[in-house]
Write an enzyme that holds these catalytic residues in place. Structure first.
Site, mmCIF file in Angstrom:
data_model
loop_
_atom_site.group_PDB
_atom_site.id
_atom_site.type_symbol
_atom_site.label_atom_id
_atom_site.label_comp_id
_atom_site.label_asym_id
_atom_site.label_seq_id
_atom_site.Cartn_x
_atom_site.Cartn_y
_atom_site.Cartn_z
ATOM 1 N N ARG A 1 0.811 -1.225 0.000
ATOM 2 C CA ARG A 1 0.000 0.000 0.000
ATOM 3 C C ARG A 1 0.845 1.277 0.000
ATOM 4 O O ARG A 1 0.361 2.373 -0.213
ATOM 5 C CB ARG A 1 -0.952 -0.011 1.220
ATOM 6 N N THR B 1 1.414 -13.360 9.014
ATOM 7 C CA THR B 1 2.111 -13.044 10.270
ATOM 8 C C THR B 1 2.343 -14.287 11.134
ATOM 9 O O THR B 1 3.362 -14.384 11.823
ATOM 10 C CB THR B 1 1.332 -11.991 11.071
ATOM 11 N N ALA C 1 33.373 43.760 6.085
ATOM 12 C CA ALA C 1 32.278 43.185 5.290
ATOM 13 C C ALA C 1 32.756 42.826 3.894
ATOM 14 O O ALA C 1 33.603 43.510 3.316
ATOM 15 C CB ALA C 1 31.131 44.187 5.213
ATOM 16 N N ARG D 1 39.413 42.142 0.332
ATOM 17 C CA ARG D 1 38.529 42.421 -0.800
ATOM 18 C C ARG D 1 39.196 43.462 -1.694
ATOM 19 O O ARG D 1 40.075 44.199 -1.257
ATOM 20 C CB ARG D 1 37.169 42.919 -0.311
HETATM 21 C C1 UD1 Z 1 -2.045 -7.106 11.190
HETATM 22 C C2 UD1 Z 1 -2.987 -7.970 12.059
HETATM 23 C C3 UD1 Z 1 -4.236 -7.161 12.370
HETATM 24 C C4 UD1 Z 1 -3.849 -5.874 13.070
HETATM 25 C C5 UD1 Z 1 -2.856 -5.090 12.223
HETATM 26 C C6 UD1 Z 1 -2.337 -3.890 12.973
HETATM 27 C C7 UD1 Z 1 -2.609 -10.277 11.348
HETATM 28 C C8 UD1 Z 1 -3.164 -11.422 10.596
HETATM 29 N N1 UD1 Z 1 -3.341 -9.161 11.345
HETATM 30 O O1 UD1 Z 1 -2.713 -6.853 9.952
HETATM 31 O O2 UD1 Z 1 -5.104 -7.923 13.201
HETATM 32 O O3 UD1 Z 1 -5.007 -5.107 13.308
HETATM 33 O O4 UD1 Z 1 -1.723 -5.910 11.882
HETATM 34 O O5 UD1 Z 1 -1.432 -3.183 12.196
HETATM 35 O O6 UD1 Z 1 -1.573 -10.401 11.942
HETATM 36 N N2 UD1 Z 1 4.688 -9.545 8.059
HETATM 37 C C9 UD1 Z 1 5.665 -10.506 7.903
HETATM 38 N N3 UD1 Z 1 5.412 -11.577 7.120
HETATM 39 C C10 UD1 Z 1 4.228 -11.768 6.486
HETATM 40 C C11 UD1 Z 1 3.238 -10.769 6.648
HETATM 41 C C12 UD1 Z 1 3.503 -9.681 7.431
HETATM 42 O O7 UD1 Z 1 6.757 -10.377 8.484
HETATM 43 O O8 UD1 Z 1 4.083 -12.784 5.796
HETATM 44 C C13 UD1 Z 1 4.983 -8.363 8.904
HETATM 45 C C14 UD1 Z 1 4.926 -7.040 8.149
HETATM 46 O O9 UD1 Z 1 6.205 -6.675 7.659
HETATM 47 C C15 UD1 Z 1 4.439 -6.068 9.204
HETATM 48 C C16 UD1 Z 1 3.610 -6.945 10.136
HETATM 49 O O10 UD1 Z 1 3.997 -8.278 9.900
HETATM 50 O O11 UD1 Z 1 5.509 -5.508 9.937
HETATM 51 C C17 UD1 Z 1 2.116 -6.766 9.898
HETATM 52 O O12 UD1 Z 1 1.811 -7.133 8.575
HETATM 53 P P1 UD1 Z 1 0.665 -6.439 7.732
HETATM 54 O O13 UD1 Z 1 0.547 -7.142 6.436
HETATM 55 O O14 UD1 Z 1 0.847 -4.986 7.699
HETATM 56 O O15 UD1 Z 1 -0.608 -6.845 8.638
HETATM 57 P P2 UD1 Z 1 -2.021 -6.192 8.628
HETATM 58 O O16 UD1 Z 1 -2.788 -6.659 7.455
HETATM 59 O O17 UD1 Z 1 -1.870 -4.727 8.788
HETATM 60 CA CA CA Z 2 -0.059 -3.328 9.041
#
Ligand code: UD1
Ligand code: CA
Length: 420
Positions: free
Chosen positions: A17, A80, A391, A408
């Site tokens: 995004r 995550t 100056a 100067r």
């Molecule tokens: C996540 C949470 C959501 C929460 C939100 C807050 C989950 C499933 N959802 O959603 O409930 O409200 O954060 O910001 O956890 N990342 C990895 N590997 C991956 C995916 C993500 O390391 O495969 C890391 C990203 O770099 C980031 C963090 O995890 O630092 C969160 O990932 P992001 O995709 O932004 O999660 P959200 O969809 O925002």
């Molecule tokens: Ca996020």
């Protein structure tokens, strides 16, 4: 805190995004990368070590974090939950609590994280989640409680039905887990959801169904816990951090004329009764004394140390400048890599020529000196105490104490010339 706590910072995600060539997590807020801030906050909360999960554009993250953390690699970004699975080897055999943090919430207060762990221990919960109550629409996971106040599950925004979308308590991606229970739950995760990802948030439901204690801590300041998903968020967080830092300085006795148009980076010291006029930027690590006056439109860069009663006026940029008590740089100057003695006055338009295209050199000006307007100080050069520079001079040679320097061309008037 008793037992040592490990922190995991998730930093492998794509962050689409942001619409950037760079990893979302290396974008900066007030000169410091998002991921560096996240890791520093974790460290300041008192954890014994930080494990960063990296994958997508991991070279960029590693370049920022260096050897300040341990790394776990997530080759494919499958969510995550999958990210945390990659740390299993590093967690095996450990007991106690682990603090897990989304890498994209960079302005968390360390005390908030510390409190999360302490409260989790006190309550004896296997999972404690940091949440906020938010009235607007925000694409965060929704927290579902049972009648006893335990958390039954977290439903991702994209997976919510109409009714769940109305829930005001949301997940911030900051968790404190019992390590061993977490490792068990991770083995039972599936990717059966609209995004086909392994959600860390599903660990909660697994633990709850097993009869383990789960709970939440609602933050008191929503501004500190927001995450960065796009460039608007970056702006929102920058403004939140600005407000926090400026307010802190005001509480400590500094006058800031316009809180919205003053940009003071982290770790700046400013003495009491100093006044900061609008459109001033002060970089990290700068130290400013008492009773100083800065701006408007001043740029105080890294390495500056200003004693008491110093005046830095409008359209002045200073860098690595050590400035003595009561000295003044009132208008339109660049003073870099220099020492300016007490009570010395730097005339309008004076600049240090500190860079020859290869390296930087120093300018030293003694106390009680007067540098005339529009002077060029070609470094390296040293001016003694009580010197006076005419100056418009271009000073290339040292000036002894108590001397006048004029460098100067003499003026010649050709009478009648313009009539011809
Ligand atoms: C996540 C949470 C959501 C929460 C939100 C807050 C989950 C499933 N959802 O959603 O409930 O409200 O954060 O910001 O956890 N990342 C990895 N590997 C991956 C995916 C993500 O390391 O495969 C890391 C990203 O770099 C980031 C963090 O995890 O630092 C969160 O990932 P992001 O995709 O932004 O999660 P959200 O969809 O925002
Ligand atoms: Ca996020």
């Amino acid at each position: 805190m008793g037992q040592e706590v490990v922190a995991i910072v998730m930093a492998a995600g794509k962050g689409t995004r942001m619409k950037s060539k760079k990893s979302k997590l290396v974008h900066k807020i007030y000169g410091k990368e998002i991921i560096r801030r996240s890791v520093e906050n974790a460290k300041k909360s008192g954890v014994s070590e930080v494990i960063a999960v990296v994958g997508y554009q991991k070279e960029q993250i590693e370049e920022v974090l260096g050897d300040s953390v341990k790394y776990a690699i997530q080759e494919q970004q499958l969510g995550t939950g999958h990210a945390v699975m990659q740390t299993a080897k590093l967690l095996e055999g450990k007991t106690g609590k682990v603090l897990i943090l989304n890498g994209d919430h960079p302005i968390m207060r360390p005390e908030t994280l510390k409190n999360l762990v302490e409260e989790s221990n006190k309550r004896g919960e296997s999972a404690t989640i940091l949440t906020m109550v938010h009235d607007g629409v925000i694409p965060y996971g929704k927290i579902i409680h049972d009648n006893e106040g335990r958390i039954k599950e977290i439903v991702e925004h994209k997976d919510c039905n109409e009714e769940q979308l109305q829930i005001k308590e949301v997940n911030l991606g900051m968790y404190c887990f019992d390590i061993q229970e977490l490792l068990v739950a991770l083995k039972n995760l599936t990717n059966d959801n609209v995004q086909n990802e392994y959600y860390l948030t599903d660990v909660i439901k697994i633990m709850y169904d097993k009869g383990l204690k789960t709970g939440s801590i609602v933050v008191s300041d929503n501004a500190e816990v927001l995450g960065v998903n796009d460039r608007m968020d970056l702006q929102v967080l920058t403004k939140a951090l600005q407000l926090r830092i400026n307010t802190e300085h005001m509480k400590n006795g500094v006058t800031i004329e316009d809180i919205n148009n003053t940009y003071i980076y982290d770790d700046v010291e400013i003495g009491i009764d100093t006044i900061i006029h609008p459109n001033t930027t002060i970089k990290s690590g700068v130290v400013i004394g008492e009773d100083c006056e800065i701006g408007p439109n001043a740029y105080i860069r890294e390495g500056c140390r200003l004693a008491d009663k110093v005046k830095i006026g409008s359209f002045v940029e200073i860098k690595k400048a050590i400035i003595g008590e009561g000295a003044k740089v009132p208008h339109l100057s660049y003073m870099g890599d220099c020492e300016i003695g007490a009570k010395t006055n730097i005339g309008c338009g004076t600049i240090t020529c500190n860079y020859d295209g290869f390296s930087k050199s120093k300018t030293i000006i003694g106390e009680h000196s007067f540098i005339g307007s529009n002077t060029n100080l070609v470094a390296p050069v040293t001016l003694g105490k009580n010197t006076f520079v005419a100056a418009g001079s271009t000073i290339t040679d040292d000036v002894p104490d108590d001397s006048l320097a004029i460098a100067r061309q003499r003026q010649t008037n050709k009478e009648g010339w313009n009539k011809k």
